[in-house]
Design an enzyme around this catalytic site. Sequence first.
Site, PDB file in Angstrom:
ATOM      1  N   ARG A  51      10.706  -2.305  12.028  1.00  0.00           N
ATOM      2  CA  ARG A  51       9.632  -1.716  12.840  1.00  0.00           C
ATOM      3  C   ARG A  51       9.264  -2.680  13.960  1.00  0.00           C
ATOM      4  NH1 ARG A  51       5.022   0.237   8.581  1.00  0.00           N
ATOM      5  NH2 ARG A  51       3.723  -0.739  10.150  1.00  0.00           N
ATOM      6  N   LYS A  65       0.822  -1.230   0.000  1.00  0.00           N
ATOM      7  CA  LYS A  65       0.000   0.000   0.000  1.00  0.00           C
ATOM      8  C   LYS A  65       0.846   1.266   0.000  1.00  0.00           C
ATOM      9  CE  LYS A  65      -2.473  -0.324   3.803  1.00  0.00           C
ATOM     10  NZ  LYS A  65      -2.096  -1.620   4.319  1.00  0.00           N
ATOM     11  N   ARG A  71      11.087  -6.968   5.983  1.00  0.00           N
ATOM     12  CA  ARG A  71      11.068  -5.515   5.757  1.00  0.00           C
ATOM     13  C   ARG A  71      11.935  -4.739   6.756  1.00  0.00           C
ATOM     14  NH1 ARG A  71       5.395  -2.331   5.365  1.00  0.00           N
ATOM     15  NH2 ARG A  71       5.176  -2.807   7.564  1.00  0.00           N
TER      16      ARG A  71
END
Length: 226
Positions: free
Chosen positions: A162, A17, A130
């Site tokens: 993250r 996204k 990621r």
Amino acid sequence: MIPGARLVVLGKQGAGKGTQCLSLSHHYVISHISTGDLLREEVRLKTPLGLKAKKIIGQGDLLGDDLIVTMVKERLDSAEVRRRGFILDGFPRTVSQAEALGDLLAPNDLDLVIDIAIDTGVVVRRLSKRRVCTGCGRNYSTTNRPIIGWTCDTCANEVVQRDDDRPDAIQHRLEIYEAQTAPLIAWYTERDLLVTVSGVGAEETVTKRMIKVIEDRRNRKGGRLS
Ligand code: ADP
């Protein structure tokens, strides 16, 4: 360029996204409003909202609707967004947020909602690999690393994993997506606003698919979106 386009992009975590919204915002010269990026910026700046949001985001939970709606309203009210239009990334995420968005936009409506469809197995693999720049938010992965160590090629800030990309938080976020966000697919289908594109393939391939569905919608509406 589409003057005044109002777009929403849905898709599981890791569907791409953020990357796709950024490309489309450049292509159509519209504002990219990512609630995740806005919240991470609040956390980085240690604002009262950021201090409150840090733990919730790290655990992969959702922040309260009121708080998020207020934050989005502020952006939608800006002169730039009113003039150019927007692409919303990470909002709405619940039916109640979708209702609130409808109220914020009334008497206008969204032009199109694009759902990026992808298998859960693929996104779990992508998310665990990621890595993200703490400065500009650029995405990397363990197989697509910056040139020098874990220093961002674009802004030289540190590239990290993250907190919510750790395995237990990923699982939790995907469960919340199924329970709270997936119902938006039916919600927007009923309103004839939803199109689905496949999120499989190279980034540029997915971007082209999205541009095609936007152009198809524009043609259906006689050349304009809004
Ligand atoms: P992802 O879609 O990969 O989970 P985002 O960057 O969109 O990540 O969002 C990160 C986190 O920010 C979410 O897990 C949630 O805690 C919070 N958040 C973002 N958007 C919303 C929203 N619309 N409603 C509630 N919480 C949100």
